[in-house]
Write a protein that holds these residues in place. Structure first.
Motif, short mmCIF file in Angstrom:
data_model
loop_
_atom_site.label_atom_id
_atom_site.label_comp_id
_atom_site.label_asym_id
_atom_site.label_seq_id
_atom_site.Cartn_x
_atom_site.Cartn_y
_atom_site.Cartn_z
N GLY A 153 -3.36 -4.50 5.91
CA GLY A 153 -3.03 -4.58 5.51
C GLY A 153 -2.47 -3.07 5.68
O GLY A 153 -1.11 -2.75 5.53
N LEU A 154 -3.41 -2.27 5.74
CA LEU A 154 -2.41 -0.92 6.20
C LEU A 154 -1.69 -0.76 7.87
O LEU A 154 -1.17 0.24 8.12
CB LEU A 154 -3.79 -0.15 6.59
CG LEU A 154 -4.98 0.35 5.63
CD1 LEU A 154 -6.06 1.60 6.22
CD2 LEU A 154 -3.72 1.82 4.65
N LYS A 155 -2.16 -1.62 8.66
CA LYS A 155 -1.31 -2.15 9.93
C LYS A 155 0.12 -2.46 9.06
O LYS A 155 1.26 -2.16 9.90
CB LYS A 155 -1.92 -2.97 10.46
CG LYS A 155 -3.74 -2.32 11.16
CD LYS A 155 -4.20 -3.24 12.25
CE LYS A 155 -4.72 -3.15 13.21
NZ LYS A 155 -5.69 -3.89 14.34
N THR B 206 -15.45 1.76 5.28
CA THR B 206 -16.60 2.46 6.43
C THR B 206 -17.80 2.77 4.76
O THR B 206 -18.98 3.10 5.52
CB THR B 206 -16.61 3.96 6.51
OG1 THR B 206 -16.40 4.64 5.97
CG2 THR B 206 -15.45 3.52 7.78
N ASN B 207 -17.32 2.61 3.88
CA ASN B 207 -18.64 3.04 2.54
C ASN B 207 -18.56 1.48 2.00
O ASN B 207 -18.38 0.81 1.24
CB ASN B 207 -17.58 3.63 1.33
CG ASN B 207 -18.42 4.45 0.80
OD1 ASN B 207 -19.18 4.76 -0.08
ND2 ASN B 207 -17.50 5.25 0.07
N ASP B 208 -20.66 2.18 2.31
CA ASP B 208 -21.38 0.80 1.76
C ASP B 208 -21.24 1.56 0.28
O ASP B 208 -22.02 0.16 -0.34
CB ASP B 208 -22.86 1.38 2.44
CG ASP B 208 -21.94 0.78 4.00
OD1 ASP B 208 -22.06 0.21 3.91
OD2 ASP B 208 -23.07 1.51 5.05
N LEU C 281 -7.59 7.68 2.98
CA LEU C 281 -8.87 6.81 0.98
C LEU C 281 -8.84 5.62 2.08
O LEU C 281 -9.41 4.82 1.48
CB LEU C 281 -7.33 6.88 0.19
CG LEU C 281 -7.19 8.54 -0.31
CD1 LEU C 281 -6.78 8.55 -1.41
CD2 LEU C 281 -7.99 9.55 -0.48
N ALA C 282 -8.04 5.33 2.48
CA ALA C 282 -8.33 3.33 2.74
C ALA C 282 -9.04 3.06 3.71
O ALA C 282 -9.98 2.06 3.21
CB ALA C 282 -6.78 2.29 2.33
N LEU C 283 -8.63 3.86 4.39
CA LEU C 283 -9.93 3.75 5.51
C LEU C 283 -10.94 3.97 5.50
O LEU C 283 -11.91 3.41 6.29
CB LEU C 283 -8.64 5.10 6.73
CG LEU C 283 -7.92 4.15 7.76
CD1 LEU C 283 -7.73 5.06 8.47
CD2 LEU C 283 -8.26 2.62 8.16
N MET D 163 -8.68 -2.42 -3.89
CA MET D 163 -8.28 -0.95 -3.10
C MET D 163 -7.26 -2.19 -2.17
O MET D 163 -6.42 -1.95 -1.52
CB MET D 163 -9.38 -0.75 -1.89
CG MET D 163 -8.97 -0.12 -1.02
SD MET D 163 -8.10 1.96 -1.58
CE MET D 163 -9.97 2.94 -1.92
N THR D 164 -7.28 -3.35 -2.38
CA THR D 164 -6.73 -4.09 -1.69
C THR D 164 -5.38 -4.56 -2.71
O THR D 164 -4.28 -4.31 -2.09
CB THR D 164 -7.43 -5.56 -1.67
OG1 THR D 164 -8.52 -5.35 -0.69
CG2 THR D 164 -6.29 -6.57 -0.90
N MET D 165 -5.67 -4.40 -3.67
CA MET D 165 -5.04 -4.67 -4.62
C MET D 165 -3.65 -3.00 -4.01
O MET D 165 -2.59 -2.89 -4.36
CB MET D 165 -4.93 -4.78 -6.17
CG MET D 165 -4.97 -6.08 -6.83
SD MET D 165 -4.04 -7.29 -6.08
CE MET D 165 -4.90 -8.11 -4.54
N LYS D 166 -4.63 -2.20 -4.52
CA LYS D 166 -3.79 -0.55 -3.77
C LYS D 166 -2.32 -0.50 -2.33
O LYS D 166 -2.36 -0.29 -2.76
CB LYS D 166 -4.71 0.28 -3.78
CG LYS D 166 -4.30 2.12 -4.28
CD LYS D 166 -4.33 2.44 -5.29
CE LYS D 166 -3.56 3.94 -5.05
NZ LYS D 166 -2.01 4.25 -6.23
N ALA D 167 -3.75 -1.25 -1.50
CA ALA D 167 -2.77 -1.52 -0.47
C ALA D 167 -1.86 -2.33 -0.42
O ALA D 167 -0.28 -2.19 -0.21
CB ALA D 167 -3.57 -2.32 0.02
N GLY D 168 -1.89 -3.39 -1.64
CA GLY D 168 -0.05 -3.89 -2.01
C GLY D 168 1.02 -2.80 -2.92
O GLY D 168 2.16 -2.87 -2.51
#
Length: 550
Positions: free
Chosen positions: A152-154, A185-187, A179-181, A197-202
């Motif tokens: 989504g970021l791409k 990485t955040n376990d 923030l998304a990248l 976060m996926t919906m935020k990308a939307g």
């Protein structure tokens, strides 16, 4: 190691699972692995940037631009030049170190603490840690969502790059990259966090498409319906492909009065609708069809090609000396036209080459198609559209759009468009329209039945149209007589899909196949929450769309 890769970011990925020997797009393992390492570095940069953002600091716009350009460089069919990737990797290390100095002391993940090796050979060895499947223990749904966010970021980066080129940007989107990248990485983050976060990308995809729409319509005025010749004219010529309208504008300015015809190609076709571009008389038409046919259509042509964004395929020797790139597009051995300090570009090299090649020897008979139905032009007919729907003259809208590709199964979209009943209208956008945009659909209720809304980023226009119609009928988008049928190929389509989902749009038909990076559980979540439907047959899907509407 250097002979293996793993990439599953596009629709044509091998066996619907992932490319492991070389990319269907033409990407060799060397490029794939350098791209993996570049993404790894961006994640590391984001780990240091996030605490600074949380403290209220703005990340320098040059760093934002670097992250954006790097994301866009790794999008499918954009850049295949190893030296470009090595240069970006070295720059990424400098930026990482700069942010590392500023970031508060804390325990940072490997993405952040890793330091880039000196040579390309050692970078390639190191790239193993950056591979998509490197962490064998990672939960498949977590992996699926992390990569969905990244893809989504791409897509967002491609739209933002286009807007930034004409001096528009969104601070919100600029901050979201980091923030998304970091989230990928955040376990500590749960599945629910990652879905959020996926919906935020939307939402950010909607935001950047809105900014780009404002940028294009402010600079070039609102598109209006225009007839575009799809056959060729006599004389020297340059074909311009991609999405960046500013590149087209500069090329038109620099070729004016030189006897050179300019043709759009691929996603540049909608440029004909913009008054500030259409005023140039030597913008004579659109050449060829969708991006995946370029090797055949550019074969030995007596003119030049300028690639401004994706989608570049491996250039054949028969036209390698006449294809130029600009922005982040690249292939080893091709000339890349750089941007000057003042934001302009010098296209004299491609202009001279086009004159030397001489061009087409005779005019073909004119054949025209209609473009230019952005939200402004379409909604100028809103009253008539609403009346036609209420009277039953106009029964249903189908939005058939998205990316095209070469894989069998995409004929579905042509067949679907052909079978849409005569009392229904078709909205279309992006290069998926090349499957049917030269067919004659006639009119309905005094309007053309096929309305070309524009480029892939003009999914925003389609949303504006849908929201305005929902408003006029005093209902919501999901209750409109509207069916969305999407074809996807690369990551801009991922951004578009997430944008539609973030707006709560349900019942989208998606094909020709489902993304390999979507795990079965994530797919189930999308089906349950948004009623996403994998395409079946044109007859079946058409029948279901119209039955549900009745």
């Amino acid at each position: 190691m250097e002979n293996a890769m793993f990439c599953y970011q596009c629709e044509q990925t091998m066996g619907g699972k992932g490319c492991t020997k070389s990319g269907v797009c033409g990407k060799v393992p060397e490029i794939a692995n350098l791209q993996d390492l570049l993404i790894f570095q961006l994640k590391g940069i984001a780990c240091y940037a996030k605490p600074l953002i949380e403290k209220g600091e703005m990340i320098d716009k040059e760093i934002v631009k670097f992250v954006e350009d790097s994301l866009f460089t790794t999008l499918t069919n954009v850049n295949f030049d190893p030296e470009v990737h090595v240069k970006l990797l070295k720059e990424s290390q400098k930026i990482k170190e700069e942010l590392r100095e500023k970031a508060p002391d804390a325990k940072y993940p490997n993405y952040a603490t890793y330091n880039l090796s000196e040579t390309k050979e050692t970078m390639l060895k190191d790239s193993e840690i950056a591979g998509i499947m490197y962490d064998k223990e990672l939960n498949e749904d977590i992996r699926s969502l992390r990569w969905t966010i990244l893809y989504g970021l791409k897509g967002i980066s491609a739209y933002s790059h286009q807007a930034r080129f004409i001096n528009y940007n969104s601070d919100q989107v600029d901050q979201f990259y980091f923030l998304a990248l970091e989230a990928t990485t955040n376990d500590e983050l749960t599945l629910e966090d990652l879905i959020g976060m996926t919906m935020k990308a939307g939402e950010m995809s909607v935001e950047i498409m809105k900014v780009l729409d404002e940028a294009n319509t402010t600079k070039y005025s609102h598109p209006s319906p225009q007839q575009v010749n799809v056959n060729v004219k006599k004389g020297p010529f340059i074909i311009i492909s991609g999405h960046d309208l500013r590149d087209l504008e500069m090329l038109l300015e620099q070729t004016e009065g030189k006897g050179i015809n300019i043709y759009t190609h691929g996603e540049m076709l909608p440029a004909h609708g913009y008054p500030s571009l259409n005023k140039y008389k030597h913008l004579v038409g659109n050449f060829g069809s969708a991006w995946q046919n370029q090797q055949k259509e550019f074969d030995n042509i007596p003119g030049c090609i300028l690639m401004t964004t994706n989608c570049l395929m491996r250039p054949r020797d028969s036209y390698k000396d006449r294809i130029f790139t600009t922005n982040v597009v690249g292939w080893e051995g091709l000339i890349n036209i750089k941007v000057n300090e003042d934001g302009t570009k010098d296209f004299s090299e491609i202009i001279d080459k086009a004159l030397e090649l001489g061009g087409f020897e005779e005019d073909q008979d004119k054949k025209e198609i209609l473009v230019g139905f952005g939200h402004n032009a379409t909604l100028s007919h809103a009253g008539a559209i609403v009346d036609a729907v209420k009277s039953g003259e106009l029964r249903h809208f189908f939005l058939i759009g998205g990316c095209d590709g070469a894989k069998p199964g995409r004929n579905y979209y042509t067949e679907f468009a052909e079978k849409v009943p005569k009392d229904c209208a078709i909205l279309t956008l992006a290069c998926g329209k090349y499957r049917f945009n030269k067919l004659d659909f006639g009119t309905v209720a005094g309007l053309p039945r096929l309305l070309d809304v524009g480029q892939c980023n003009d999914a925003y226009s389609a949303v504006r149209i849908a929201l305005a119609l929902a408003d006029a009928f005093d209902t919501d988008v999901n209750s409109l007589p509207l069916t969305i049928v999407l074809s996807w190929y690369e990551q801009k389509a991922v951004a578009d899909l997430l944008a539609l989902l973030s707006l709560g749009i349900k019942g989208i038909y998606l094909g020709p196949s489902l993304p390999a990076f979507i795990s079965p559980n994530v797919l189930q979540y999308l089906v349950d929450t948004f009623d996403i439907k994998p395409i079946s047959t044109a007859d079946e899907d058409l029948k279901n769309s119209l039955n549900q509407a009745n």
